[in-house]
Design a protein around this motif. Sequence first.
Motif, PDB file in Angstrom:
ATOM      1  N   MET A   1      -7.234 -43.067 -26.349  1.00  0.00           N
ATOM      2  CA  MET A   1      -8.194 -43.618 -25.384  1.00  0.00           C
ATOM      3  C   MET A   1      -9.446 -42.755 -25.371  1.00  0.00           C
ATOM      4  O   MET A   1      -9.362 -41.527 -25.346  1.00  0.00           O
ATOM      5  CB  MET A   1      -7.579 -43.637 -23.987  1.00  0.00           C
ATOM      6  N   PHE A   2     -10.600 -43.360 -25.398  1.00  0.00           N
ATOM      7  CA  PHE A   2     -11.854 -42.614 -25.372  1.00  0.00           C
ATOM      8  C   PHE A   2     -12.492 -42.739 -23.997  1.00  0.00           C
ATOM      9  O   PHE A   2     -12.652 -43.830 -23.479  1.00  0.00           O
ATOM     10  CB  PHE A   2     -12.814 -43.123 -26.451  1.00  0.00           C
ATOM     11  N   GLU A   3     -12.841 -41.616 -23.399  1.00  0.00           N
ATOM     12  CA  GLU A   3     -13.325 -41.583 -22.018  1.00  0.00           C
ATOM     13  C   GLU A   3     -14.810 -41.897 -21.909  1.00  0.00           C
ATOM     14  O   GLU A   3     -15.605 -41.046 -21.568  1.00  0.00           O
ATOM     15  CB  GLU A   3     -13.085 -40.207 -21.416  1.00  0.00           C
ATOM     16  N   ASN A   4     -15.240 -43.060 -22.211  1.00  0.00           N
ATOM     17  CA  ASN A   4     -16.651 -43.368 -22.043  1.00  0.00           C
ATOM     18  C   ASN A   4     -16.866 -44.462 -21.008  1.00  0.00           C
ATOM     19  O   ASN A   4     -17.854 -45.166 -21.039  1.00  0.00           O
ATOM     20  CB  ASN A   4     -17.289 -43.767 -23.375  1.00  0.00           C
ATOM     21  N   LYS A   5     -15.924 -44.603 -20.093  1.00  0.00           N
ATOM     22  CA  LYS A   5     -16.105 -45.570 -19.020  1.00  0.00           C
ATOM     23  C   LYS A   5     -15.322 -45.108 -17.793  1.00  0.00           C
ATOM     24  O   LYS A   5     -14.385 -44.322 -17.884  1.00  0.00           O
ATOM     25  CB  LYS A   5     -15.624 -46.956 -19.442  1.00  0.00           C
ATOM     26  N   THR A  63     -13.956 -34.357 -21.140  1.00  0.00           N
ATOM     27  CA  THR A  63     -15.268 -33.831 -21.514  1.00  0.00           C
ATOM     28  C   THR A  63     -15.607 -32.613 -20.666  1.00  0.00           C
ATOM     29  O   THR A  63     -16.168 -31.632 -21.166  1.00  0.00           O
ATOM     30  CB  THR A  63     -16.352 -34.907 -21.359  1.00  0.00           C
ATOM     31  N   LEU A  64     -15.257 -32.666 -19.374  1.00  0.00           N
ATOM     32  CA  LEU A  64     -15.427 -31.483 -18.516  1.00  0.00           C
ATOM     33  C   LEU A  64     -14.683 -30.294 -19.119  1.00  0.00           C
ATOM     34  O   LEU A  64     -15.220 -29.183 -19.192  1.00  0.00           O
ATOM     35  CB  LEU A  64     -14.904 -31.766 -17.114  1.00  0.00           C
ATOM     36  N   SER A  91     -11.470 -32.221 -34.879  1.00  0.00           N
ATOM     37  CA  SER A  91     -11.252 -33.644 -34.621  1.00  0.00           C
ATOM     38  C   SER A  91     -10.624 -34.326 -35.830  1.00  0.00           C
ATOM     39  O   SER A  91      -9.827 -35.257 -35.687  1.00  0.00           O
ATOM     40  CB  SER A  91     -12.572 -34.327 -34.270  1.00  0.00           C
ATOM     41  N   LEU A  92     -10.975 -33.855 -37.035  1.00  0.00           N
ATOM     42  CA  LEU A  92     -10.393 -34.413 -38.252  1.00  0.00           C
ATOM     43  C   LEU A  92      -8.956 -33.944 -38.439  1.00  0.00           C
ATOM     44  O   LEU A  92      -8.077 -34.710 -38.827  1.00  0.00           O
ATOM     45  CB  LEU A  92     -11.242 -34.014 -39.463  1.00  0.00           C
ATOM     46  N   PHE A  93      -8.703 -32.651 -38.150  1.00  0.00           N
ATOM     47  CA  PHE A  93      -7.355 -32.111 -38.282  1.00  0.00           C
ATOM     48  C   PHE A  93      -6.373 -32.825 -37.356  1.00  0.00           C
ATOM     49  O   PHE A  93      -5.240 -33.136 -37.740  1.00  0.00           O
ATOM     50  CB  PHE A  93      -7.339 -30.614 -37.956  1.00  0.00           C
ATOM     51  N   TYR A  94      -6.823 -33.078 -36.112  1.00  0.00           N
ATOM     52  CA  TYR A  94      -5.911 -33.565 -35.074  1.00  0.00           C
ATOM     53  C   TYR A  94      -6.157 -35.025 -34.689  1.00  0.00           C
ATOM     54  O   TYR A  94      -5.491 -35.536 -33.786  1.00  0.00           O
ATOM     55  CB  TYR A  94      -6.014 -32.675 -33.834  1.00  0.00           C
ATOM     56  N   PHE A  98     -11.329 -35.374 -28.600  1.00  0.00           N
ATOM     57  CA  PHE A  98     -11.317 -34.303 -27.606  1.00  0.00           C
ATOM     58  C   PHE A  98     -10.454 -33.141 -28.096  1.00  0.00           C
ATOM     59  O   PHE A  98      -9.467 -32.765 -27.457  1.00  0.00           O
ATOM     60  CB  PHE A  98     -10.784 -34.810 -26.264  1.00  0.00           C
ATOM     61  N   PRO A  99     -10.791 -32.516 -29.220  1.00  0.00           N
ATOM     62  CA  PRO A  99      -9.942 -31.444 -29.742  1.00  0.00           C
ATOM     63  C   PRO A  99      -9.838 -30.244 -28.812  1.00  0.00           C
ATOM     64  O   PRO A  99      -8.794 -29.585 -28.764  1.00  0.00           O
ATOM     65  CB  PRO A  99     -10.631 -31.060 -31.061  1.00  0.00           C
ATOM     66  N   PHE A 100     -10.903 -29.954 -28.044  1.00  0.00           N
ATOM     67  CA  PHE A 100     -10.880 -28.795 -27.163  1.00  0.00           C
ATOM     68  C   PHE A 100     -10.068 -29.043 -25.887  1.00  0.00           C
ATOM     69  O   PHE A 100      -9.964 -28.157 -25.039  1.00  0.00           O
ATOM     70  CB  PHE A 100     -12.297 -28.369 -26.783  1.00  0.00           C
TER      71      PHE A 100
END
Length: 223
Positions: A1-5, A63-64, A91-94, A98-100
């Motif tokens: 899921m991408f947090e852009n909303k 993102t925070l 991001s490519l490895f995992y 949101f790798p961090f």
Amino acid sequence: MFENKLQLGNGIFTTQEIAQILRLPYYKVRKWITQYWDGELGDFYEKNYSWSVNNSKAVGFHTLIEFYVMMQFAEAGVKTREVLNAHKELSLFYNTNFPFAQKEVLDNIHTDKSKIYLNRNGDTISLDGSKQFNLDIIKVFFQNLDFDNDMLASRFWPLGKNHKIVCDPHHKFGQPVISGTNIQSEVIYKMYLANEPIAFIASVYEITSKDVKDAIEFHKKAA
């Protein structure tokens, strides 16, 4: 899921709120959102990290957390370019945007105050595309985070876990609250500014005096 909303469980943090929680200058947070996460990383992932709320940019909880990690590396002396390069490599490895915010990543990244390195499959590699390694590295700790069963960051303790202030996207959209309650720390602080005694505030909200003092400390530092 991408947090852009805006979505329940994602949390919602405006630029000003991020600046207060992380105790960073407003202009720096806005730059991170517009130039780096929405800009360079957004172009790289073909995604947008922020959305608009009342004419202000806002982002989700993960993102925070990534901004918190960015701040830790900046304090260690790592330049922004190295952090962004590491973000892309990870991001490519995992296979995540949101790798961090991933526990496995945070458990295995290090820095020599210049570059960022990852321990992976028994090797230490540089996250700048060169894949070189350096043994003279230090560990960056992220002890102010909790993780869920999927090993994603789930809660952030801005003052540390010895204090009761927590940001949890499942409570009040991630705004700072007293741990174990839905009481926003800002409400406590406003009562304090109105000269209400700490013991009275604690009694009204059925929390401890330490809870009240933690809220006061957090907002004084965030001011």
